[in-house]
Scaffold this motif. Structure first.
Motif, mmCIF file in Angstrom:
data_model
loop_
_atom_site.group_PDB
_atom_site.id
_atom_site.type_symbol
_atom_site.label_atom_id
_atom_site.label_comp_id
_atom_site.label_asym_id
_atom_site.label_seq_id
_atom_site.Cartn_x
_atom_site.Cartn_y
_atom_site.Cartn_z
ATOM 1 N N ILE A 1 -7.030 -1.754 -2.489
ATOM 2 C CA ILE A 1 -7.891 -2.763 -3.087
ATOM 3 C C ILE A 1 -9.073 -3.013 -2.163
ATOM 4 N N VAL A 2 -10.285 -3.012 -2.703
ATOM 5 C CA VAL A 2 -11.470 -3.275 -1.899
ATOM 6 C C VAL A 2 -11.399 -4.702 -1.352
ATOM 7 N N GLY A 3 -11.618 -4.817 -0.041
ATOM 8 C CA GLY A 3 -11.568 -6.124 0.599
ATOM 9 C C GLY A 3 -10.207 -6.523 1.103
ATOM 10 N N SER A 4 -9.200 -5.738 0.794
ATOM 11 C CA SER A 4 -7.837 -6.057 1.216
ATOM 12 C C SER A 4 -7.498 -5.337 2.506
ATOM 13 N N THR A 5 -6.672 -5.987 3.332
ATOM 14 C CA THR A 5 -6.200 -5.357 4.561
ATOM 15 C C THR A 5 -4.827 -4.725 4.390
ATOM 16 N N ALA A 6 -4.291 -4.803 3.177
ATOM 17 C CA ALA A 6 -2.977 -4.226 2.914
ATOM 18 C C ALA A 6 -3.014 -2.718 3.072
ATOM 19 N N ALA A 7 -1.903 -2.138 3.441
ATOM 20 C CA ALA A 7 -1.822 -0.698 3.631
ATOM 21 C C ALA A 7 -2.071 0.024 2.317
ATOM 22 N N ALA A 8 -2.716 1.176 2.399
ATOM 23 C CA ALA A 8 -2.994 1.968 1.210
ATOM 24 C C ALA A 8 -1.706 2.532 0.641
ATOM 25 N N VAL A 9 -1.694 2.710 -0.674
ATOM 26 C CA VAL A 9 -0.537 3.254 -1.379
ATOM 27 C C VAL A 9 -0.775 4.738 -1.622
ATOM 28 N N ALA A 10 0.183 5.566 -1.241
ATOM 29 C CA ALA A 10 0.053 7.010 -1.443
ATOM 30 C C ALA A 10 0.339 7.363 -2.893
ATOM 31 N N LEU A 11 -0.489 8.222 -3.461
ATOM 32 C CA LEU A 11 -0.338 8.641 -4.849
ATOM 33 C C LEU A 11 -0.274 10.161 -4.911
ATOM 34 N N GLN A 12 0.387 10.657 -5.923
ATOM 35 C CA GLN A 12 0.471 12.097 -6.130
ATOM 36 C C GLN A 12 0.524 12.402 -7.615
ATOM 37 N N GLU A 13 -0.266 13.405 -8.032
ATOM 38 C CA GLU A 13 -0.331 13.857 -9.424
ATOM 39 C C GLU A 13 -0.863 12.765 -10.353
ATOM 40 N N GLN A 14 -0.002 11.926 -10.914
ATOM 41 C CA GLN A 14 -0.450 10.892 -11.852
ATOM 42 C C GLN A 14 -0.878 9.628 -11.106
ATOM 43 N N ILE A 15 -2.037 9.081 -11.471
ATOM 44 C CA ILE A 15 -2.548 7.857 -10.868
ATOM 45 C C ILE A 15 -2.411 6.731 -11.879
ATOM 46 N N ALA A 16 -1.583 5.766 -11.583
ATOM 47 C CA ALA A 16 -1.384 4.609 -12.467
ATOM 48 C C ALA A 16 -1.046 3.399 -11.600
ATOM 49 N N PRO A 17 -2.052 2.848 -10.889
ATOM 50 C CA PRO A 17 -1.775 1.738 -9.977
ATOM 51 C C PRO A 17 -1.208 0.503 -10.652
ATOM 52 N N GLY A 18 -1.499 0.278 -11.913
ATOM 53 C CA GLY A 18 -0.973 -0.915 -12.577
ATOM 54 C C GLY A 18 -1.751 -1.239 -13.826
ATOM 55 N N VAL B 1 -5.227 -4.689 -13.072
ATOM 56 C CA VAL B 1 -6.209 -4.574 -12.005
ATOM 57 C C VAL B 1 -7.424 -5.431 -12.357
ATOM 58 N N ASN B 2 -7.755 -6.410 -11.513
ATOM 59 C CA ASN B 2 -8.900 -7.272 -11.809
ATOM 60 C C ASN B 2 -9.845 -7.415 -10.618
ATOM 61 N N THR B 3 -9.735 -6.515 -9.662
ATOM 62 C CA THR B 3 -10.682 -6.437 -8.551
ATOM 63 C C THR B 3 -11.008 -4.964 -8.318
ATOM 64 N N PRO B 4 -12.159 -4.672 -7.717
ATOM 65 C CA PRO B 4 -12.489 -3.272 -7.448
ATOM 66 C C PRO B 4 -11.449 -2.630 -6.527
ATOM 67 N N SER B 5 -11.208 -1.358 -6.746
ATOM 68 C CA SER B 5 -10.237 -0.632 -5.935
ATOM 69 C C SER B 5 -10.803 0.733 -5.579
ATOM 70 N N MET B 6 -10.082 1.424 -4.733
ATOM 71 C CA MET B 6 -10.620 2.653 -4.172
ATOM 72 C C MET B 6 -9.552 3.743 -4.135
ATOM 73 N N LEU B 7 -9.963 4.957 -4.451
ATOM 74 C CA LEU B 7 -9.114 6.138 -4.346
ATOM 75 C C LEU B 7 -9.746 7.085 -3.331
ATOM 76 N N VAL B 8 -8.954 7.521 -2.363
ATOM 77 C CA VAL B 8 -9.445 8.431 -1.332
ATOM 78 C C VAL B 8 -8.592 9.683 -1.358
ATOM 79 N N ALA B 9 -9.212 10.820 -1.631
ATOM 80 C CA ALA B 9 -8.488 12.080 -1.729
ATOM 81 C C ALA B 9 -8.113 12.591 -0.352
ATOM 82 N N ALA B 10 -6.937 13.163 -0.242
ATOM 83 C CA ALA B 10 -6.527 13.819 0.992
ATOM 84 C C ALA B 10 -7.358 15.076 1.186
ATOM 85 N N PRO B 11 -7.497 15.544 2.443
ATOM 86 C CA PRO B 11 -8.348 16.724 2.698
ATOM 87 C C PRO B 11 -7.958 17.945 1.879
#
Length: 552
Positions: free
Chosen positions: A185-202, A205-215
């Protein structure tokens, strides 16, 4: 010297292409940011003419060819880095190496030409080999610079997509990744959640969020949608940009959301271009946004007049992702667009109200022509062949009657750079479609994730809409992925024509190999309507190629 000798610069003839102008940074003369990439050039060597020897060729031209041959070259998206004389680059060892390389070229070429020890082609080949070795050593040590292309990110590392989110309109994110990605979540200090294949955070969602691809990730695509039985609003999760336009049909109920997903602070300027001119209040100039944070602007706080509003967001430091929310005549999200002389907005459904927003950022008035592209070809719209947009103003024109209920794409052309969007209305809902400059419609793989209805009771209908603004027929392979299978369907599109394909209900992802001059969008109809473009997949996002040109 023979009078019929080809006066084309040697550096152009040796590359086997016609002369062309060179542009600094990553902009064309009209200010747009080209995204078309060409294949690497082939080095063609013409037969020597009796009246022309190596001694007659300017040394600087041969050095230009030799140095530019080291780096990938593209036809319309080149950043020319002019290397100055040594006294001005004492602190830049890599560029100094390039300058030394040129000096050696001049010395070697002067010697060989004077003695005529080698035939012209052999001398030139020897010089090329020498310079390639020297330049390679210099380039290896060159520190990577911040990408010039607003779309550019380092390939294979830290690919960030920002998904919008609005407090009063919770939505959901779906997508796919080939490999792994982290969600936060943008602005949050919480640890990032690892995702694989399907992306369905919830689904809330009512705040901006971010997805960062692994290398190692080779594919990443996601979409954010707000939906109910009466409206549908959707936007792609997208990479940050350095310069962008967002067009709104009205300031009332409209919100501009800006996110800084990077690890450094950003400084930017906002120019509001309304129906009566520009608005540049103090807090819109040299504004600062801290890393991993967001800010929202209520446009009604700045614009009291009714009518369309164009927003120009320009970074002076860092990159930002911006999304707009429209909630006056209906609910929808506004995605970033660019300016151009010729633009296409695909995905206009049949039997709907259609308006065109035009934003002129220039200091001179612009004449605009609006046409429609259907399955039968391109047709002029009566009364819209010469629409005048005053300097630094936005204008909205209603073309509903002229389009006569036809589906297709809207074509906008102007005598100066302009930004445009198409607004379509269905009942109480609205969809805002950014018009894409035709210079950006290049052959590349595109992907889109299909938003699965979470709470709505109305069955979603999704179509792939394709508009061919080129002069030749094309066949576009459309790939449909479900949970169990993958099928590919070729779509034939005549020049100046429009095609539509109904997506099966169980499809999770749509991909296609877009041809040059083809615009592609997804149209979702589920009680409300939403039109979203197909973004470039992550493995095709990279730096702008550089061609280092040594000049005296």
């Amino acid at each position: 010297m023979s009078e019929n000798f080809d006066e084309t610069p040697m550096s152009e003839r040796l590359r086997g292409r016609r002369p062309r102008s060179r542009h600094s940074n990553n902009e064309t003369p009209n200010g747009s940011t080209p995204e078309s990439f060409a294949t690497e050039p082939q080095l063609h060597t013409a037969a020597p003419q009796a009246s022309k020897t190596v001694a007659d060729i300017p040394v600087s031209e041969i050095a230009d060819v030799a140095v530019s041959a080291v780096l990938p070259e593209v036809e319309d998206d080149i950043v020319d880095v002019a290397v100055p004389p040594p006294e001005s680059i004492a602190t830049e060892p890599s560029r100094n190496a390039l300058w030394q390389a040129k000096s050696i070229v001049q010395a070697v070429l002067g010697t060989t030409a004077a003695s005529r020890k080698f035939p012209p082609l052999e001398a030139f080949g020897a010089v090329i080999l020498l310079v390639l070795g020297l330049v390679f050593v210099g380039l290896v040590s060159m520190r990577p610079q911040e990408p010039h292309d607003p779309h550019a990110v380092m390939p294979g590392a830290d690919v960030r997509l920002v998904c919008p989110g609005f407090t009063n309109y919770p939505g959901s994110i779906v997508g796919q990744v080939r490999g792994n990605a982290n969600y936060s979540i943008v602005g949050s200090t919480a640890a990032a959640v690892a995702l694989q294949e399907q992306i369905a955070p919830g689904t809330a969602v009512n705040t901006p969020s971010m997805l960062v691809a692994a290398p190692e990730a080779s594919e990443l695509v996601a979409r954010f949608a707000i939906q109910s039985d009466s409206y549908l609003a959707a936007a792609n999760c997208s990479a940050p940009l350095a310069s962008q336009y967002l067009l709104f049909p009205d300031a009332a109920g409209s919100v501009l959301q800006i996110v800084n997903p990077d690890q450094s602070d950003a400084v930017f300027n906002i120019t509001i271009i309304g129906s009566k001119g520009e608005i540049t209040k103090g807090d819109l100039r040299d504004a600062k946004l801290q890393s991993n944070s967001m800010r929202e602007y209520q446009l009604s706080d700045y614009v009291s007049d009714t009518g369309p509003v164009g927003i120009r967001l320009q970074n002076t430091s860092g990159r930002l992702q911006a999304t707009g929310l429209v909630n006056s005549v209906g609910l929808d999200m506004v995605s970033a667009s660019r300016t151009g002389l010729s633009l296409v907005a695909a995905g206009v459904p049949a039997l709907m109200g259609v308006q065109v927003i035009l934003t002129n950022p220039a200091t001179v008035r612009v004449n605009v022509s609006i046409k429609v592209m259907t399955s039968e070809g391109i047709t002029d719209l009566a009364g819209f062949n010469s629409v005048v947009v005053e300097a630094s103003q936005s204008k909205i024109v209603d073309v509903t009657e002229a389009i006569m209920g036809r589906s297709g794409a809207v074509l906008v052309s102007a005598n100066n750079d302009i930004a445009a969007s198409v607004v379509v209305t269905q009942g109480d809902d609205v969809a805002v479609i950014p018009a894409v400059p035709t210079t950006h419609l290049v052959a590349e793989p595109l992907l889109a994730s299909i938003q699965t209805p979470a709470t709505a009771t109305i069955q979603a209908s999704v179509t792939v809409e394709l508009a061919n603004a080129g002069e030749r027929s094309v066949s576009v392979p459309v790939t449909l992925r479900s949970a169990t299978e993958e099928t590919t369907v070729p779509i034939e599109i005549a020049p100046g024509s429009f095609a539509s394909y109904q997506v099966p209900a169980d499809t999770l992802q749509v991909g296609l190999e877009r041809a040059n001059m083809v615009a592609a969008v997804l149209v979702s109809n589920q009680g409300g309507i939403a039109v979203t473009g197909l973004p470039v997949e992550v493995r095709n996002t990279g730096r702008t190629p550089l061609r280092v040109v040594v000049r005296q």
